[in-house]
Write a protein that holds these residues in place. Sequence first.
Motif, short mmCIF file in Angstrom:
data_model
loop_
_atom_site.label_atom_id
_atom_site.label_comp_id
_atom_site.label_asym_id
_atom_site.label_seq_id
_atom_site.Cartn_x
_atom_site.Cartn_y
_atom_site.Cartn_z
N THR A 182 4.20 60.89 -27.01
CA THR A 182 3.68 62.10 -27.66
C THR A 182 4.59 62.62 -28.76
O THR A 182 4.39 63.74 -29.22
CB THR A 182 3.48 63.20 -26.60
OG1 THR A 182 4.73 63.44 -25.95
CG2 THR A 182 2.45 62.77 -25.58
N GLY A 201 -1.72 64.24 -25.00
CA GLY A 201 -1.34 65.58 -24.53
C GLY A 201 -2.47 66.57 -24.50
O GLY A 201 -2.24 67.77 -24.31
N LEU A 202 -3.74 66.10 -24.68
CA LEU A 202 -4.89 67.00 -24.60
C LEU A 202 -5.47 66.90 -23.19
O LEU A 202 -5.91 65.84 -22.78
CB LEU A 202 -5.95 66.62 -25.63
CG LEU A 202 -5.47 66.46 -27.09
CD1 LEU A 202 -6.65 66.14 -27.98
CD2 LEU A 202 -4.73 67.69 -27.56
N ASP A 203 -5.47 67.99 -22.46
CA ASP A 203 -5.87 67.96 -21.06
C ASP A 203 -7.32 68.42 -20.91
O ASP A 203 -7.61 69.61 -20.98
CB ASP A 203 -4.94 68.86 -20.23
CG ASP A 203 -5.26 68.80 -18.73
OD1 ASP A 203 -5.95 67.85 -18.34
OD2 ASP A 203 -4.83 69.70 -18.00
N LEU A 211 -9.95 73.15 -24.18
CA LEU A 211 -8.63 72.66 -24.53
C LEU A 211 -7.62 73.76 -24.26
O LEU A 211 -7.76 74.89 -24.73
CB LEU A 211 -8.60 72.25 -26.01
CG LEU A 211 -7.30 71.65 -26.55
CD1 LEU A 211 -6.96 70.37 -25.81
CD2 LEU A 211 -7.44 71.38 -28.04
N GLY A 214 -1.77 74.74 -25.17
CA GLY A 214 -0.71 73.89 -25.72
C GLY A 214 0.66 74.22 -25.19
O GLY A 214 0.76 74.90 -24.16
N HIS A 216 0.61 71.35 -28.38
CA HIS A 216 -0.01 70.05 -28.58
C HIS A 216 0.71 69.33 -29.72
O HIS A 216 0.29 69.43 -30.88
CB HIS A 216 -1.50 70.20 -28.92
CG HIS A 216 -2.28 70.95 -27.89
ND1 HIS A 216 -2.88 72.16 -28.16
CD2 HIS A 216 -2.54 70.67 -26.60
CE1 HIS A 216 -3.50 72.58 -27.06
NE2 HIS A 216 -3.30 71.70 -26.11
N SER A 218 0.77 66.33 -30.73
CA SER A 218 -0.04 65.38 -31.51
C SER A 218 -0.89 66.10 -32.55
O SER A 218 -1.06 65.61 -33.67
CB SER A 218 -0.92 64.54 -30.59
OG SER A 218 -1.83 65.36 -29.88
N VAL A 260 -11.09 70.28 -30.64
CA VAL A 260 -9.89 69.86 -31.36
C VAL A 260 -9.99 70.25 -32.83
O VAL A 260 -9.02 70.73 -33.43
CB VAL A 260 -9.68 68.34 -31.21
CG1 VAL A 260 -8.54 67.85 -32.09
CG2 VAL A 260 -9.40 67.99 -29.75
#
Length: 311
Positions: A182, A201-203, A211, A214, A216, A218, A260
């Motif tokens: 990441t 790293g997106l859960d 989403l 963060g 985040h 990336s 996103v």
Amino acid sequence: MRSACTLLLSMFLACGSAQALDLKLPANASMTREVIREADTLILPIGPYSTQGAPRLRLDGQIISRAWRFPAQGVTTLQILMPLRRQLEDSGWEVMFDCLAEECGGFDFRFALPVLPAPDMFIDLFDYRYLVARRGPEAKLEHVALIVSQSGQTGYVQTIQLTGLGQESDATGPRSPEVDDTSPPDVVQALKRYGHAVLEGLDFGSGDNALGPGPHPSLEALAAYLLTKPNTRVALVGHTDSTGGLEGNIALSRSRAEAVLSVLTEIHGVPATQLEAHGIGYLAPLAPNTTGDGRESNRRVEAVLLDTAAE
């Protein structure tokens, strides 16, 4: 089927030949693009994509890429490819690998291909064929790749020919196109090198499009890159695990990509004109959906490089 194949083959044999390759395209085919690089490196897949990536070949020399478009009503991609393959084999070319869409590795394999940009070349993710062949002695090897697809009543063919140095080497073997970790630089490097990258790293929980707050890394790295390259456009492509039906998963995956996109535009200030969001559900998994870890890996959003100004 037989008569259609015969008719298409006669169309190929009736028209003029492409330079160097001497392949005969249908008389009503029009070349949409030609790109010649006198000395460059080409990396071609020579096996299907898996979770470990696809085996690849690294080639150096002159690269000639050409694309054609022609009417192909009632003709399959196999019927388009067969006359081309026959011509290659009759001219001494040895086919190293060929595959069909899902058999190749679908979405991930397609984005490992050096495809000329739309609208000059078009690939239907569910209906394309790929072939790579070589010819000549070891010291003077030539290589050619064919990509065939269609959309509606239009057929598309791209040829990629490499001649010159005659060297053939393993491009580090099977390799996964997604980001290895990441850290921010890897996101941009993977995007530039492979044309797409998993945004790590997106859960996303199963069935969830929310989403978290963060951080985040990336997304921060992607935003920083896009803000310095205002002519670069990226598609955000959502993916799901296989829980539920296809239609619902396509909608869910698109909503994840849109989430996103919202973070990139509203929090990081990326212009919306540089982004678009799509979803393909569970059709391009990275891992088997039979385990919890596999399903978690498949719930992801990828960034796909669409076009960029020269750097």
